[in-house]
Design an enzyme around this catalytic site. Sequence first.
Site, PDB file in Angstrom:
ATOM      1  N   LYS A   1       0.821  -1.210   0.000  1.00  0.00           N
ATOM      2  CA  LYS A   1       0.000   0.000   0.000  1.00  0.00           C
ATOM      3  C   LYS A   1       0.859   1.266   0.000  1.00  0.00           C
ATOM      4  O   LYS A   1       2.072   1.194   0.084  1.00  0.00           O
ATOM      5  CB  LYS A   1      -0.961  -0.033   1.196  1.00  0.00           C
ATOM      6  CG  LYS A   1      -1.941  -1.220   1.163  1.00  0.00           C
ATOM      7  CD  LYS A   1      -2.740  -1.316  -0.139  1.00  0.00           C
ATOM      8  CE  LYS A   1      -3.970  -2.204  -0.068  1.00  0.00           C
ATOM      9  NZ  LYS A   1      -3.728  -3.632   0.031  1.00  0.00           N
TER      10      LYS A   1
HETATM   11  C1  LIG Z   1      -5.136  -4.463   0.432  1.00  0.00           C
HETATM   12  C2  LIG Z   1      -6.599  -4.414   0.338  1.00  0.00           C
HETATM   13  C3  LIG Z   1      -7.417  -4.932   1.360  1.00  0.00           C
HETATM   14  C4  LIG Z   1      -6.900  -5.742   2.507  1.00  0.00           C
HETATM   15  O1  LIG Z   1      -5.958  -5.155   3.306  1.00  0.00           O
HETATM   16  P1  LIG Z   1      -4.884  -6.078   4.101  1.00  0.00           P
HETATM   17  O2  LIG Z   1      -4.248  -5.109   5.037  1.00  0.00           O
HETATM   18  O3  LIG Z   1      -3.938  -6.599   3.060  1.00  0.00           O
HETATM   19  O4  LIG Z   1      -5.627  -7.146   4.796  1.00  0.00           O
HETATM   20  C5  LIG Z   1      -8.793  -4.769   1.256  1.00  0.00           C
HETATM   21  N1  LIG Z   1      -9.336  -4.151   0.199  1.00  0.00           N
HETATM   22  C6  LIG Z   1      -8.596  -3.666  -0.816  1.00  0.00           C
HETATM   23  C7  LIG Z   1      -9.298  -2.977  -1.947  1.00  0.00           C
HETATM   24  C8  LIG Z   1      -7.203  -3.800  -0.800  1.00  0.00           C
HETATM   25  O5  LIG Z   1      -6.479  -3.342  -1.816  1.00  0.00           O
END
Ligand SMILES: *Cc1c(COP(=O)(O)O)cnc(C)c1O
Length: 361
Positions: A180
């Site tokens: 992210k």
């Molecule tokens: C990364 C992501 C998640 C989940 O987040 P994690 O911290 O990896 O569990 C949920 N929704 C979207 C759209 C994502 O890109």
Amino acid sequence: MGSTEERYVQEAFDSNWIAPLGPNVNEFENTIARYVGEKTHVAALSSGTAAIHLALELLGVSKGDEVLCQSFTFSASANPILYLGATPVFIDSEKDTWNLSPELLEEAIVDRLSKGKKPKAIVAVHLYGMPYKTNEIARISKAYDIPVVEDSAEALGSSYESAKCGTFGDIGIFSFNGNKIITTSGGGALLSSNAKYKEKAVFLATQARDDAPHYQHSNVGYNYRLSNVLAGIGRGQMEVLDDRVSARRANFDFYYKELSEFDKIQFLLEPRGYFCNRWLTCILTPSFQAREKIRLALLEENIESRPLWKPMHLQPVFTENLNFLDGTSEDLFNRGLCLPSGSNLSSNDLERVVSVIKNEI
Ligand SMILES: *Cc1c(COP(=O)(O)O)cnc(C)c1O
């Protein structure tokens, strides 16, 4: 990483707060709240997926319920619906933001109501950092009295009309996973203007322990709180968030400057009032074949690119689920490509990517 993460992690060691609570967790939550708006209450959690799971539970989703979910997303938007024994109903996207289609959402609600199955919640996603149509989705949510879980995992730093993403739903969520825009290696947050949701989320995330001298439980709990060590990384990362957004937007601007003159390459532009963190820069090509030609040419040069998210209604795990579609997300999946978009790309890297693409169009 920026320059202060190690200092906050060192503080955790020096004070011996090596636990899923402590000063870094509190300060990380405060920093996020200050960033998105003071009236927001934030619970730092172990992942974005955990945050979606708790958000759905807090909104009362349970066994046998239906939840309306954007189909064009990563599977973590939908999986927690199944953890609760509920069923996702997938809704297609509209073309202006690539997110939840208000028309199809309303059509789905009307259909489910006519069958006597009122959906329990709506999961709306700001995919690739582009805010969804917040006004339209909020209007529908209000009109039918169905709460929204705002999956802002990819949209930290994005905003609509100066309100930050994460603050539009009844409950918003962020992810700090390694991929992210900022990261704690793994982590997430749940946020709401309703203090009760934060309080209840922290309770459920720490094994739902009742107030008693012994271990007493009246609810099923989870181990979903963020480590104080990782929250130290998060504090440092929040200090560089705006720099990361600028870097990602500069990637987009470069690709746009170099490639937008070609009719065969299209970009997703910000509608008026929208501010996108440009987590990933995506392009649309004329066809699946054209997309693959570019992707494979990049791979040949050892440059990784990826097709856009494969919609949930096309995933083998969700083939049996009800859906409301008009073909938009399937078309985006077939023709779209995510370009290299890291915050640390050099201008040399970007030029290499662009020159390969120009050769293929
Ligand atoms: C990364 C992501 C998640 C989940 O987040 P994690 O911290 O990896 O569990 C949920 N929704 C979207 C759209 C994502 O890109």
